[in-house]
Motif scaffolding. Sequence first.
Motif, PDB file in Angstrom:
ATOM      1  N   PHE A   1     -66.005  35.402  34.423  1.00  0.00           N
ATOM      2  CA  PHE A   1     -65.390  36.653  34.865  1.00  0.00           C
ATOM      3  C   PHE A   1     -64.441  37.213  33.825  1.00  0.00           C
ATOM      4  CE2 PHE A   1     -61.361  38.285  36.604  1.00  0.00           C
ATOM      5  CZ  PHE A   1     -61.792  39.501  37.133  1.00  0.00           C
ATOM      6  N   VAL A   2     -63.690  36.325  33.175  1.00  0.00           N
ATOM      7  CA  VAL A   2     -62.658  36.746  32.238  1.00  0.00           C
ATOM      8  C   VAL A   2     -63.224  37.645  31.130  1.00  0.00           C
ATOM      9  CG1 VAL A   2     -61.279  35.824  30.319  1.00  0.00           C
ATOM     10  CG2 VAL A   2     -60.935  34.959  32.613  1.00  0.00           C
ATOM     11  N   ILE A   3     -64.439  37.365  30.672  1.00  0.00           N
ATOM     12  CA  ILE A   3     -64.997  38.168  29.574  1.00  0.00           C
ATOM     13  C   ILE A   3     -65.957  39.237  30.054  1.00  0.00           C
ATOM     14  CG2 ILE A   3     -64.667  36.391  27.825  1.00  0.00           C
ATOM     15  CD1 ILE A   3     -67.696  35.786  28.075  1.00  0.00           C
ATOM     16  N   SER A   4     -66.173  39.324  31.361  1.00  0.00           N
ATOM     17  CA  SER A   4     -67.060  40.373  31.884  1.00  0.00           C
ATOM     18  C   SER A   4     -66.306  41.444  32.663  1.00  0.00           C
ATOM     19  CB  SER A   4     -68.142  39.759  32.780  1.00  0.00           C
ATOM     20  OG  SER A   4     -67.563  39.145  33.917  1.00  0.00           O
ATOM     21  N   ARG A   5     -65.004  41.244  32.873  1.00  0.00           N
ATOM     22  CA  ARG A   5     -64.210  42.167  33.684  1.00  0.00           C
ATOM     23  C   ARG A   5     -64.055  43.512  32.976  1.00  0.00           C
ATOM     24  NH1 ARG A   5     -58.687  41.748  31.710  1.00  0.00           N
ATOM     25  NH2 ARG A   5     -58.691  40.220  30.023  1.00  0.00           N
ATOM     26  N   ASP A   6     -63.770  44.551  33.779  1.00  0.00           N
ATOM     27  CA  ASP A   6     -63.526  45.885  33.206  1.00  0.00           C
ATOM     28  C   ASP A   6     -62.113  46.372  33.484  1.00  0.00           C
ATOM     29  OD1 ASP A   6     -63.690  46.368  35.918  1.00  0.00           O
ATOM     30  OD2 ASP A   6     -65.417  47.733  35.802  1.00  0.00           O
TER      31      ASP A   6
END
Length: 289
Positions: A283-288
């Motif tokens: 999630f940390v690198i896919s969040r917007d």
Amino acid sequence: MFSDALRRDAARIGAHLDEVLAKEPDLPVIHGMRYAVSGGKRLRGFLVMEGARLHGVPEAQAIWPAAAIEAIHAYSLVHDDLPCMDDDDLRRGLPTVHRKWDDGTAVLVGDALQTLGFELVLDAACHADPVVRADLALSLARASGHRGMVLGQALDIQAETAETPLTLDQITELQAGKTGALIVWSAQAGARLAQSDLKPLTDYATALGLAFQIADDILDVEGDETTVGKAVGKDADRGKATFVSLLGLDGAKRRASDLVDAACDALSPYGARAQTLNEAAQFVISRDT
């Protein structure tokens, strides 16, 4: 599933903070505290709760350090947004505390939230053993103070007036304090409550915290202000060295992905029980936002 756990824990932490602040006097500083701790993903609090679940710590205990880290994090944002720091007008899509009230109130709101964090981890409901509570408070002081977050902020301010841009190693050191230290403490808190081995979650969170900051740098380039909830493009406008400026956009994304892999590898001692934390790393690198 991670997204469900994150929402559930965020609601529980918010309710706990509301309960703690409910009986306080009708003053701008109290209203500002409630305002500052409202909203947000509460990822740090989630890490506390999930680490506690991994170690069989009751939620009734874990909620105290989870709320504490959200109070400390909120304090850091309130102060970071001030004109003397980053001078931001928006936070989570709303006016920053100093814009909604004034600079003096914002300073006091941050001060009060910082001390609230320590009050929460030292509450007897957090753990029956005062030695465990003292360990939580001491480690939180080190993570949030001049050895951790404040050190990172100081290095960040110093870098703005430096004659030469920071190197990759220097940025990594800076962000290990500014962003990483509180994330590491959050992941460790459940193991501290259980008086268990800290290393797996420390290694996990060290990689996670750096990936989180790289993702922030990427959002500053690719993000939309309305979605992100704060100004974007400020790093480039200031000529500030970031992971993106040094590694390039694609290089920064690869580095963040490698760190997520390292974070997940660190969880191997927990096996399938760590699936939610694995999903949190993704999630940390896919969040917007």
